[in-house]
Write a protein that holds these residues in place. Structure first.
Motif, PDB file in Angstrom:
ATOM      1  N   ARG A   1     -12.061 -11.093   2.928  1.00  0.00           N
ATOM      2  CA  ARG A   1     -12.734  -9.909   3.464  1.00  0.00           C
ATOM      3  C   ARG A   1     -14.099  -9.708   2.812  1.00  0.00           C
ATOM      4  O   ARG A   1     -15.088  -9.399   3.477  1.00  0.00           O
TER       5      ARG A   1
ATOM      6  N   PRO B   1     -10.500  -3.993   1.151  1.00  0.00           N
ATOM      7  CA  PRO B   1      -9.430  -3.462   0.309  1.00  0.00           C
ATOM      8  C   PRO B   1      -9.780  -3.501  -1.174  1.00  0.00           C
ATOM      9  O   PRO B   1     -10.571  -4.340  -1.612  1.00  0.00           O
TER      10      PRO B   1
ATOM     11  N   ASP C   1     -16.931   5.763   2.659  1.00  0.00           N
ATOM     12  CA  ASP C   1     -17.727   5.725   3.876  1.00  0.00           C
ATOM     13  C   ASP C   1     -18.741   6.861   3.875  1.00  0.00           C
ATOM     14  O   ASP C   1     -18.409   8.004   4.160  1.00  0.00           O
TER      15      ASP C   1
ATOM     16  N   GLN D   1      -4.818  -6.043  12.431  1.00  0.00           N
ATOM     17  CA  GLN D   1      -4.907  -4.589  12.283  1.00  0.00           C
ATOM     18  C   GLN D   1      -4.512  -3.924  13.594  1.00  0.00           C
ATOM     19  O   GLN D   1      -4.950  -4.357  14.660  1.00  0.00           O
TER      20      GLN D   1
ATOM     21  N   ASP E   1     -18.706  -2.400   3.766  1.00  0.00           N
ATOM     22  CA  ASP E   1     -17.622  -2.086   4.691  1.00  0.00           C
ATOM     23  C   ASP E   1     -16.580  -1.248   3.934  1.00  0.00           C
ATOM     24  O   ASP E   1     -15.902  -1.755   3.052  1.00  0.00           O
TER      25      ASP E   1
ATOM     26  N   SER F   1     -13.975  10.397   3.316  1.00  0.00           N
ATOM     27  CA  SER F   1     -13.698   9.033   2.887  1.00  0.00           C
ATOM     28  C   SER F   1     -14.433   8.779   1.591  1.00  0.00           C
ATOM     29  O   SER F   1     -15.602   9.123   1.451  1.00  0.00           O
TER      30      SER F   1
ATOM     31  N   ASP G   1      -8.849  -8.860  11.678  1.00  0.00           N
ATOM     32  CA  ASP G   1     -10.000  -8.549  10.841  1.00  0.00           C
ATOM     33  C   ASP G   1     -10.559  -9.814  10.208  1.00  0.00           C
ATOM     34  O   ASP G   1     -10.038 -10.918  10.402  1.00  0.00           O
TER      35      ASP G   1
ATOM     36  N   THR H   1     -13.778  -0.451   4.569  1.00  0.00           N
ATOM     37  CA  THR H   1     -12.376  -0.850   4.720  1.00  0.00           C
ATOM     38  C   THR H   1     -12.019  -2.102   3.918  1.00  0.00           C
ATOM     39  O   THR H   1     -10.881  -2.572   3.972  1.00  0.00           O
TER      40      THR H   1
ATOM     41  N   GLU I   1      -6.058   4.864  -3.089  1.00  0.00           N
ATOM     42  CA  GLU I   1      -7.430   5.357  -3.110  1.00  0.00           C
ATOM     43  C   GLU I   1      -7.489   6.758  -3.629  1.00  0.00           C
ATOM     44  O   GLU I   1      -7.337   7.712  -2.889  1.00  0.00           O
TER      45      GLU I   1
ATOM     46  N   THR J   1       0.830  -1.200   0.000  1.00  0.00           N
ATOM     47  CA  THR J   1       0.000   0.000   0.000  1.00  0.00           C
ATOM     48  C   THR J   1       0.864   1.249   0.000  1.00  0.00           C
ATOM     49  O   THR J   1       0.565   2.239  -0.691  1.00  0.00           O
TER      50      THR J   1
ATOM     51  N   ARG K   1     -18.660  -1.769  -1.684  1.00  0.00           N
ATOM     52  CA  ARG K   1     -17.742  -1.448  -0.605  1.00  0.00           C
ATOM     53  C   ARG K   1     -18.350  -0.430   0.351  1.00  0.00           C
ATOM     54  O   ARG K   1     -18.208  -0.538   1.562  1.00  0.00           O
TER      55      ARG K   1
END
Lengths: 555, 606
Positions: A221, A305, B106, B330, A301, B103, B324, A303, A64, A23, A297
């Protein structure tokens, strides 16, 4: 698992550390790209992405910056591998923007570099992955500055189409020569190559140990998040208002979606969607996949990835030749900016039925300068002019210093429906601006849907189907609105007459119906000018975008 | 240095107010730590001062102060009610902002509300154009009355960085009405109206409160100076006028002292590493000088004032570790904060944190007492880790990787090879993690400065008096008259700090870019761009966006010459527990005291 290809299990800390390193590389690539680029879109609002891939082209990590590149980057690397993967050599850069071979719209130029280790080994270099970045170039030729001519009906009108080829100095010169701003192209390509070089060097230093586990992690995930959804199938439909500026293009295009959740897999099926149009409001499949990935996403969630594994359990069925999977020779300029927003809204609308507490309402159309945060029933200070859905993060508007002409207003518009939009403009603006003044907005004539609010509870497609009902008792008032359209009336005049019409019993559909009915008489230019004023008067939000020599905001 | 006659001594103090403690360092090396007094932080300052003053000295000659008053007022939104006067039609610039969303994925994420409510924004007719030309004269008659209850006013007009006459005219009218007015041309004379407006508004917002706080401190010493975000001291009257320049006041002191410690130990190039409970600050130091920055985000708002280029990540000792859904460990972004804090604090925290992992791994000695917290409970820490099913070493590996990326972002990403750099560790967790980070990046050494527990106060004591100025350059790539403009700005800076050495710099970019690099001269730009971005654009024209001038008079106090408590050599694995600092020396590392008072940690055999 007895699969010999199965990744070797890593400890939770090793995995997290590896992901952090990868990342970090993608992030640093993105920084180089933004710092070095010349196109306003890249440098001011980060309409760019940087990512690392495995040797077989599976996405590992993506910085991102702009979600509409989420599904599109893998398609680019896939196209590069298909075109010349077996011949790739250390230091090569592959360039492409062909919407039908790994690209989206022509402005989005992707540059891909193979990453090798053991370059000096007797056995020869070994390919371990790919570094890639994509950036929105301000102009690649075509019929109008910005390479997104609103009237395009064929991709050839939109500019230079680059299939996956090696980015030699000759190719770079050709790309620059095809542009209205060749210096800018050269600077942007330099930044893209600089970003890849940095990423490839760091990636090679890190090596390829554990990469399959990073992909498997993404899959786990997404599976875990999907497991929280009930099984079932949900449908949603919506329309794009129009597919170009001409009168005959002022017809809706319907998009259909059914979402099926089965265990820890999910499928998005767009079967039933209208065919691609002779206009530029067509998206290639990669854009549709990006919008699906964004919606999933943000609902499941944030988060999760950006990772190829996460999309392995997401099936997207986009029938070729439709507006969500356009084929050559469709013009696709507005696919990124219009269709992507609508597809994301459809996904939200369908997913809201599975998890109603996580979705609020649809975005406004173009670029989604949203007003009410998704979850809030009322406008909240500091929240209205947010961008939303799969567009990027920053404003279309550079600082006023950079504007080629004085902007006379730059304000929020608080509409009568209680939502707030914003716009720029003012008396005489279009005369002052040495370029063109565009309004580009979808989901304006048809009110945005809002979940849980009774006044707009009916499905949008049905609203359209019912949109031809007879005028009520407000005939004279509606005629005055028609006259204002013909005379290019001012905003206050429209506001006054629309208020009168509504007071006399006209419906919102009646007022919009006036615009439709007079378009063929007064011409599309007058109608286009009047549409945002009518919409504002009705309390809808309108974004008015100035398009100067170099447009600012083209995902 | 011992004073034969204490009553004849002049005493200089550095005082830093933190959340829990107010730290004081005197120029004879005496230190004090007294409880902070959030109601009026000045009480803590006075108590700390009294604690170090020699008998017979009734007040210090000089007090150099790092304060969190401005930062807290912004974070807690307890500033003044501000009216904003801006161009008619542009009242919403501050709210439209850059349309940034916190975000991309989000939809629940909030962004900070503007500091000025919509009804408190007032438009005025008149317009300066983008080349500094007057398009429409200022019409003071178009300015409506400010809302009742206005406590402070910000005036920010378009392009005032090129011609501030309209702003000055508006300000004069408002001052005549008795208003407390901040003018954008004074606090942020640079282009980009959104950032300039926010900076101006933030200054107006903070000024009434900071002014009264600093005024109450005026008699705490013969001369009271306050630390700015740029790492320089200014008279309190100046700090009170531009409190928006105090937002990094405390951290800047720590960075300065860390840079000084590194230079004294033979490492003029270093990265400072301040790892605290909820966040970690890193800053690149080249030639003994922390890298400068022109803008910093505070509480989600862009603040365009000279600042040290401190890079912050949201991980620290209180970061919570969890597994996670994909099986990765994490660490953060959630933090246990000060309350309940890590499980080992015994204040009700049950989730494992980095500090718990430090304790279980033995990097913090069992039974250690932390100032203000008490004895750490290793059993509670172990139970918290077990509950989640992670090992202490795993937690440390993940958080150290995050730290490594942070250090990389200010070194490798700027074209600086970490191999020649020292990592200067401070903050509660810095000296526990520095060796692992330095090891991963191949850094030359880790340094733990003397007085690591009161480093910000020490930095204030040793900071230069400083005046920072910036001016827009409207000429772009046309450099005609640039030298004169630079000289004029330098003269202004010198006038503010007589006797100072003045350093000037230029914010440059290739024509068409939007990201500037600060260089000494235009000729330096191509190399700087190549270093920073990995490629150059030979032959492409370079433009100047802004000119900067910094006037500095060094402090008479040299930290490396102050007496310190003795330190001993040690070979890892070892834990060095000092009164206000715990240092972990891993296997393969050794620690040696340097005459300047710092502890220098290096890999054995190098």
């Amino acid at each position: 698992m007895s699969d010999p290809e199965a990744p070797i299990p890593m400890g939770p800390a090793q995995l997290a550390v590896l992901i952090a390193r990868l990342t970090g590389i993608a992030h640093e690539m993105g920084e180089v790209l933004r710092r070095g680029a010349l196109s306003p879109n890249i440098k001011e609002r980060a309409d760019c992405s940087a990512a690392l891939f495995t040797a077989d082209g599976t996405l590992l990590v993506q910085a991102e910056h702009i979600p509409v590149h989420l599904g599109a980057m893998p398609a680019s690397v896939r196209a590069a591998i298909d075109a010349l993967g077996h011949r790739a050599a250390p230091g090569d850069q592959v360039i492409l923007n062909d919407p039908f071979a790994g690209g989206t719209h022509l402005n989005d130029v992707t540059v891909v570099e193979p990453v090798f280790v053991d370059v000096d080994a007797p056995t020869g270099p070994r390919l371990i992955g790919w570094a890639a970045n994509r950036a929105h170039h301000a102009d690649l030729g075509g019929a109008a500055p910005g390479s997104m001519p609103a009237g395009a009906t064929h991709v050839a009108q939109e500019g230079l189409r680059i299939p996956p080829v090696r980015l030699t100095p000759e190719v770079a010169a050709m790309v620059a020569a095809a542009s209205r701003t060749p210096e800018e192209r050269a600077g942007d390509l330099d930044a893209q190559i600089g970003a890849n070089r940095l990423g490839a060097a760091r990636f090679a230093a890190l090596g390829d140990a554990g990469l399959p586990e990073v992909v498997a992690y993404g899959e786990r995930r997404m599976q875990a998040a999907l497991a929280g959804l009930p099984d079932g199938t949900w449908r949603f439909a919506d329309v794009l208002d129009s597919f170009g500026p001409e009168p005959h293009q002022q017809a809706p295009t319907r998009i259909e979606l059914s979402v099926t959740v089965a265990g820890d897999e999910i499928a998005f099926d767009f079967t039933g969607t209208d065919p691609q149009r002779r206009g530029n409001v067509n998206a290639v499949e990669a854009v549709t996949v990006s919008a699906v990935a964004w919606a999933l996403r943000s609902v499941l969630d944030p988060t999760i990835p950006a990772n190829g594994g996460a999309l392995r359990v997401v099936q997207v069925v986009a029938p070729p030749g439709t507006v969500v999977a356009a084929r050559f020779p469709a013009a696709v300029g507005a696919g990124n900016v219009e269709v992507s927003q609508r597809v994301a809204d459809l996904c939200l609308g369908a997913l809201a039925q599975a998890c109603p507490d996580r979705v609020g309402h649809a975005a406004r159309g173009t670029h989604g300068a949203d007003h009410v945060p998704r979850m809030r029933p009322e406008p909240v200070p500091g929240h209205h002019p947010l961008r939303t859905n799969p567009t990027g993060r920053w404003s279309s508007f550079p600082p006023m210093r950079v504007m080629a002409a004085p902007v006379t207003r730059f304000t929020l518009h608080l509409g009568v429906t209680g939502t707030a939009g914003w716009g720029i403009g003012g008396p005489g603006d279009s005369e002052e601006v040495p370029g063109t003044m565009l309004t580009r907005s979808q989901a304006t004539l048809f009110r945005r849907w809002t979940l849980g609010q009774s006044d707009v509870a009916e499905p949008p497609a049905e609203r359209y189907d019912d949109g031809t009902r007879a005028t009520g008792t407000a005939g004279p008032e509606l005629q005055r609105i028609a006259a204002l359209v013909a005379l290019d009336g001012s905003m206050p005049a429209f506001q006054r007459e629309v208020n009168r019409a509504i007071a006399a019993g006209a419906s919102v559909e009646d007022v919009i119906g006036v615009l439709r009915s007079v378009t063929t008489v007064v011409g599309s230019a007058r109608a286009m000018a009047a549409a945002p004023r009518i919409a504002l008067a009705l309390g809808y939000d309108v974004e008015t975008e100035m398009e100067l020599l170099s447009p600012f905001d083209e995902d | 240095m011992s004073a034969a006659d204490p009553s004849r001594r002049t005493v200089r103090l550095g005082v830093d107010t933190g959340g829990t403690f107010t730290d004081v360092v005197a120029d004879d090396g005496t230190i004090a730590k007294v409880p902070s007094t959030p109601q009026d932080p000045g009480d803590g300052v006075r108590a700390g001062t009294a604690a170090v003053l020699p008998a017979g000295v009734d007040r210090p000659a000089l007090l150099a102060h790092g304060t969190t008053v401005a930062t807290n007022a912004l974070l807690e939104r307890t500033g003044a009610r501000v009216a904003l006067v801006t161009n008619d039609g542009f009242e919403d610039v501050i709210e439209i902002a850059r349309q940034d969303r916190p975000s991309l994925y989000d939809p629940w994420a909030d962004r900070p509300a503007p500091l000025v409510a919509r009804d408190d924004r007032v438009g005025v007719r008149g317009r300066i154009g983008p080349r500094g030309e007057e398009l429409e004269p200022i019409d003071l008659g178009s300015l409506s009355a400010l809302p009742a209850g206005t406590e402070a006013v910000a005036v920010a007009l378009l392009h005032s960085d090129l011609d501030d006459r309209h702003e000055r005219a508006v300000a004069a009218a408002l001052v005549a009405q008795g208003h407390d007015v901040t003018v954008s041309a004074d606090v942020s004379p640079q282009f980009r109206e959104y950032e300039r407006t926010v900076t101006t508004v933030a200054n107006a917002y903070l000024r009434p409160r900071c002014r009264s706080y600093l005024a109450r401190l005026a008699d705490a010493a013969d001369e009271v100076l306050v630390m700015t975000s740029a790492g320089g001291l200014v008279p309190i009257a100046e700090g009170a006028e531009v409190p928006v320049s105090l937002l990094l006041s405390g951290p800047a002191g720590g960075v300065l002292a860390a840079a000084a410690a590194a230079a004294a130990a033979g490492f003029p190039d270093a990265v400072t590493f301040d790892m605290g409970g909820t966040s970690t600050d890193v800053c690149l130091v080249l030639g003994g000088v922390p890298e400068p920055a022109g803008e910093r985000s505070v509480a989600g708002l862009p603040i365009r004032r000279p600042s040290l280029d401190v890079h912050t990540i949201g991980a620290g000792g209180g970061s919570i570790a969890s597994l996670d859904a994909g099986g990765a460990l994490q660490v953060g972004p959630r933090s246990a904060g000060a309350r309940p804090g890590p499980a080992c604090y015994g204040h009700g925290g049950t989730e494992p944190t980095v500090t718990d992992a430090d304790l279980v791994a033995g990097h913090l000695p069992a039974g250690v007492e932390l100032p203000g917290i008490g004895r750490l409970d290793v059993d509670a820490a172990r139970a918290a880790l077990d509950r989640v099913g992670v090992s202490a070493t795993d937690v440390l590996a993940v958080v150290d990787a995050a730290m490594e990326e942070a250090v990389r972002a200010v070194s490798v990403a700027r074209g600086v090879d970490p191999a020649g750099l020292a990592l200067v560790a401070f903050g509660g967790a810095g000296p526990l993690h520095a060796c692992a980070v330095a090891e991963a990046l191949g850094m030359a050494a880790v340094l733990v400065p003397a007085r690591a527990g009161v480093l910000s106060a020490a930095g204030c004591l040793a900071a230069p008096r400083q005046h920072d100025l910036v001016a827009s350059w409207a000429g772009g790539a046309d450099l005609t008259g640039l030298d004169d403009a630079v000289a004029a700005l330098a003269a202004r800076a010198l006038a503010a700090v007589p006797g100072a050495a003045v350093e000037t710099s230029l914010e440059c970019r290739y024509v068409g870019q939007s990201h500037e690099i600060r260089v000494g001269s235009v000729e330096d730009f191509a190399d700087a761009h190549e270093r920073r971005n990995g490629y150059g654009r030979p032959g492409s024209p370079v433009e100047v966006v802004a000119i900067r001038a910094t006037a500095r008079v060094p402090s008479p106090v040299v930290l490396a010459e102050l007496p310190t408590s003795p330190r001993r050599p040690a070979t890892g694995p070892a834990v060095v527990a000092e009164a206000d600092c715990t240092i972990w020396i891993p296997p393969g590392w050794r620690a040696d005291p340097h005459p300047s008072g710092a502890l220098v940690l290096t890999r054995v055999g190098r």
